[in-house]
Design a protein around this motif. Structure first.
Motif, PDB file in Angstrom:
ATOM      1  N   ARG A  73       0.831  -1.207   0.000  1.00  0.00           N
ATOM      2  CA  ARG A  73       0.000   0.000   0.000  1.00  0.00           C
ATOM      3  C   ARG A  73       0.868   1.260   0.000  1.00  0.00           C
ATOM      4  N   LYS A  74       1.970   1.233   0.704  1.00  0.00           N
ATOM      5  CA  LYS A  74       2.846   2.396   0.772  1.00  0.00           C
ATOM      6  C   LYS A  74       3.458   2.732  -0.581  1.00  0.00           C
ATOM      7  N   GLN A  75       3.519   1.768  -1.478  1.00  0.00           N
ATOM      8  CA  GLN A  75       4.095   2.014  -2.803  1.00  0.00           C
ATOM      9  C   GLN A  75       3.071   2.577  -3.782  1.00  0.00           C
ATOM     10  N   GLU A  76       1.780   2.477  -3.473  1.00  0.00           N
ATOM     11  CA  GLU A  76       0.740   2.953  -4.390  1.00  0.00           C
ATOM     12  C   GLU A  76       0.788   4.476  -4.524  1.00  0.00           C
ATOM     13  N   LYS A  77       0.527   4.969  -5.725  1.00  0.00           N
ATOM     14  CA  LYS A  77       0.631   6.394  -6.010  1.00  0.00           C
ATOM     15  C   LYS A  77      -0.720   7.103  -5.872  1.00  0.00           C
ATOM     16  N   ILE A  78      -0.675   8.317  -5.361  1.00  0.00           N
ATOM     17  CA  ILE A  78      -1.856   9.171  -5.275  1.00  0.00           C
ATOM     18  C   ILE A  78      -1.449  10.601  -5.642  1.00  0.00           C
ATOM     19  N   ILE A  79      -2.420  11.441  -5.886  1.00  0.00           N
ATOM     20  CA  ILE A  79      -2.172  12.875  -6.046  1.00  0.00           C
ATOM     21  C   ILE A  79      -2.446  13.536  -4.694  1.00  0.00           C
ATOM     22  N   HIS A  80      -1.418  14.167  -4.123  1.00  0.00           N
ATOM     23  CA  HIS A  80      -1.623  14.817  -2.822  1.00  0.00           C
ATOM     24  C   HIS A  80      -2.610  15.968  -2.985  1.00  0.00           C
ATOM     25  N   PRO A  81      -3.660  16.010  -2.154  1.00  0.00           N
ATOM     26  CA  PRO A  81      -4.738  16.992  -2.363  1.00  0.00           C
ATOM     27  C   PRO A  81      -4.316  18.451  -2.174  1.00  0.00           C
TER      28      PRO A  81
ATOM     29  N   LEU B  23      -0.647  19.519  -2.143  1.00  0.00           N
ATOM     30  CA  LEU B  23       0.558  19.774  -2.923  1.00  0.00           C
ATOM     31  C   LEU B  23       0.339  19.584  -4.421  1.00  0.00           C
ATOM     32  N   HIS B  24      -0.712  18.814  -4.778  1.00  0.00           N
ATOM     33  CA  HIS B  24      -1.026  18.518  -6.176  1.00  0.00           C
ATOM     34  C   HIS B  24       0.152  17.848  -6.882  1.00  0.00           C
ATOM     35  N   GLU B  25       0.878  17.028  -6.119  1.00  0.00           N
ATOM     36  CA  GLU B  25       1.982  16.249  -6.666  1.00  0.00           C
ATOM     37  C   GLU B  25       1.655  14.768  -6.543  1.00  0.00           C
ATOM     38  N   LYS B  26       2.172  13.988  -7.490  1.00  0.00           N
ATOM     39  CA  LYS B  26       1.993  12.546  -7.436  1.00  0.00           C
ATOM     40  C   LYS B  26       3.051  11.955  -6.512  1.00  0.00           C
ATOM     41  N   ILE B  27       2.605  11.341  -5.413  1.00  0.00           N
ATOM     42  CA  ILE B  27       3.521  10.737  -4.451  1.00  0.00           C
ATOM     43  C   ILE B  27       2.969   9.370  -4.052  1.00  0.00           C
ATOM     44  N   SER B  28       3.765   8.594  -3.381  1.00  0.00           N
ATOM     45  CA  SER B  28       3.298   7.306  -2.881  1.00  0.00           C
ATOM     46  C   SER B  28       2.597   7.503  -1.538  1.00  0.00           C
TER      47      SER B  28
ATOM     48  N   VAL C 182       3.014  10.120   2.408  1.00  0.00           N
ATOM     49  CA  VAL C 182       1.993  11.023   2.958  1.00  0.00           C
ATOM     50  C   VAL C 182       2.353  11.497   4.372  1.00  0.00           C
ATOM     51  N   PRO C 183       2.789  10.614   5.297  1.00  0.00           N
ATOM     52  CA  PRO C 183       3.197  11.132   6.614  1.00  0.00           C
ATOM     53  C   PRO C 183       4.296  12.189   6.529  1.00  0.00           C
ATOM     54  N   TYR C 184       5.266  12.003   5.635  1.00  0.00           N
ATOM     55  CA  TYR C 184       6.334  12.981   5.484  1.00  0.00           C
ATOM     56  C   TYR C 184       5.807  14.284   4.903  1.00  0.00           C
ATOM     57  N   ALA C 185       4.884  14.184   3.949  1.00  0.00           N
ATOM     58  CA  ALA C 185       4.307  15.392   3.366  1.00  0.00           C
ATOM     59  C   ALA C 185       3.564  16.200   4.422  1.00  0.00           C
ATOM     60  N   GLN C 186       2.778  15.519   5.268  1.00  0.00           N
ATOM     61  CA  GLN C 186       2.022  16.231   6.310  1.00  0.00           C
ATOM     62  C   GLN C 186       2.947  16.806   7.376  1.00  0.00           C
ATOM     63  N   ALA C 187       3.994  16.071   7.726  1.00  0.00           N
ATOM     64  CA  ALA C 187       4.966  16.584   8.693  1.00  0.00           C
ATOM     65  C   ALA C 187       5.651  17.831   8.138  1.00  0.00           C
ATOM     66  N   LEU C 188       5.976  17.804   6.858  1.00  0.00           N
ATOM     67  CA  LEU C 188       6.607  18.954   6.219  1.00  0.00           C
ATOM     68  C   LEU C 188       5.675  20.156   6.187  1.00  0.00           C
ATOM     69  N   LEU C 189       4.406  19.938   5.887  1.00  0.00           N
ATOM     70  CA  LEU C 189       3.436  21.033   5.871  1.00  0.00           C
ATOM     71  C   LEU C 189       3.243  21.622   7.266  1.00  0.00           C
ATOM     72  N   LEU C 190       3.240  20.760   8.283  1.00  0.00           N
ATOM     73  CA  LEU C 190       3.127  21.263   9.654  1.00  0.00           C
ATOM     74  C   LEU C 190       4.345  22.105  10.018  1.00  0.00           C
ATOM     75  N   ALA C 191       5.529  21.642   9.630  1.00  0.00           N
ATOM     76  CA  ALA C 191       6.743  22.409   9.905  1.00  0.00           C
ATOM     77  C   ALA C 191       6.703  23.768   9.208  1.00  0.00           C
ATOM     78  N   ARG C 192       6.198  23.800   7.981  1.00  0.00           N
ATOM     79  CA  ARG C 192       6.099  25.075   7.260  1.00  0.00           C
ATOM     80  C   ARG C 192       5.139  26.027   7.947  1.00  0.00           C
ATOM     81  N   PHE C 193       4.036  25.476   8.478  1.00  0.00           N
ATOM     82  CA  PHE C 193       3.095  26.321   9.218  1.00  0.00           C
ATOM     83  C   PHE C 193       3.756  26.882  10.475  1.00  0.00           C
ATOM     84  N   ILE C 194       4.451  26.040  11.221  1.00  0.00           N
ATOM     85  CA  ILE C 194       5.077  26.486  12.470  1.00  0.00           C
ATOM     86  C   ILE C 194       6.139  27.544  12.201  1.00  0.00           C
TER      87      ILE C 194
END
Length: 343
Positions: free
Chosen positions: A299-307, A309-314, A318-330
């Motif tokens: 499942r971790k290898q399956e690709k999605i479009i991040h809602p 970032l609008h980028e295609k990622i596995s 997703v946990p790394y993307a959300q952690a990065l977005l939280l860091a950017r907010f902080i």
């Protein structure tokens, strides 16, 4: 963006991990079960008590490969990581937000909106895909209620009220979760959440999946320089990765619950892999754990479009993307934290 590497899961209970050159060697007594190059690994999770050599722990720490020790049932024991290179300015601001309940609530409410939104669309998709096999009217009533709760959550600035709304919504979602189990109903049914210990097969699967998700989320937060143990919705408690539990909330349904449902409904696992102990706890056998871990990695290898970032990622990123977005907010780069909204 962090490259998605592999996680090595060692499920043999008496396996011992050691270092040989640039390789992890997995042994059971004198028998070598496998050799794995360190440069291919991002993390190692081992289920059992035999442990690992100090040389291997040092090599993993030097290469920033997390080494996590779990019980055979998936309960977290310990985690070995390398030198903390987190951004001190980022963490100090994280602590300031955590110490202020109103500021914490402003972050936490976005996380809860994400959780409720994702829960709603899990149910909505079920009504679309299986209209003849589930009670559509009942599902629609729950999704309508979740939508109304989301509207309330968006305006909350008090953590106590926020927890109350989240708890009520969780009860509503859990009330129809059993309807999503379409196969093997005689052995897999959900009558409510039981955690320590899980008291049925479904809860055993959910607890195991949540443990895996928590480990992934902790690794993601540490990778972007945040403190996984200082949260906003979940308050400070010694030994609890509160921020990892916070960000898990929006991913529980789409990341873990859907995997568990897939394992049951596709008959990838069956009741023979579960055993009830004298105290009522239900545990999985080694073969079933391997099947769950295999499905988790796939499942971790399956690709999605991040809602956002609008980028295609596995899915694994997703946990790394959300952690990065939280860091950017902080840091002040974003006006608010954007939750992961799946549909």
């Amino acid at each position: 963006m962090r490259k998605l590497l592999n996680t090595l899961f060692v499920t043999t209970q008496d396996a011992y991990l050691s270092l040989d050159g640039e390789n992890i060697v997995v042994k059971n007594e004198e028998e070598t079960l496998g050799r794995y190059p360190l440069h291919n690994l991002e993390a190692v999770c081992t289920f059992g008590y035999a442990g690992a050599s100090p040389a291997l722990m040092g090599a993993c720490a030097a290469r920033n490969i997390s080494l996590t020790f779990l019980t055979r049932n998936g309960r977290f024991l310990a985690r070995v990581i390398g030198e903390d290179r987190g951004n001190v300015v980022l963490r100090k601001e994280q602590y300031r937000i955590s110490d202020n309940e109103r500021r914490s609530a402003l972050v936490a409410r976005n996380i809860i909106v994400g959780k409720l939104y994702n829960s709603k669309w899990i149910l909505e998709r079920a009504t679309r895909d299986y209209p003849l096999r589930i009670d559509v009217d009942r599902m629609k009533r729950v999704t309508a209620s979740l939508s109304e709760t989301m509207k309330l959550v968006r305006n909350v600035e008090d953590l106590g009220i926020l927890r109350g709304l989240e708890g009520t919504a969780a009860v509503q979602y859990n009330s129809v979760f059993d309807d999503l189990i379409l196969q093997q109903k005689e052995h897999f049914s959900f009558r409510g959440r039981s955690k320590r210990p899980p008291l049925d097969n479904v809860n055993a699967l959910l607890s195991f999946a949540y443990t895996l998700l928590a480990n992934d989320m902790k690794a993601a937060l540490e990778a972007v320089g945040l403190d996984a143990y200082v949260g906003f919705l979940h308050r400070d408690r010694p030994g609890r990765a509160s921020l990892a539990l916070d960000l898990m909330e929006e991913l529980r349904g789409v990341y873990a619950d859907r995997l568990v449902l897939s394992l049951i409904n596709k008959r990838i696992i069956n009741s023979k892999g579960f055993h009830k102990k004298e105290n009522g706890a239900v545990i999985m056998d080694e073969d079933t754990r391997k099947q769950v871990l295999k499905a988790w990695q796939e499942r971790k290898q399956e690709k999605i479009i991040h809602p956002y970032l609008h980028e295609k990622i596995s899915w694994g990123l997703v946990p790394y993307a959300q952690a990065l977005l939280l860091a950017r907010f902080i840091r002040g780069d974003l006006d608010e934290y954007p939750p992961f909204l799946w549909k």
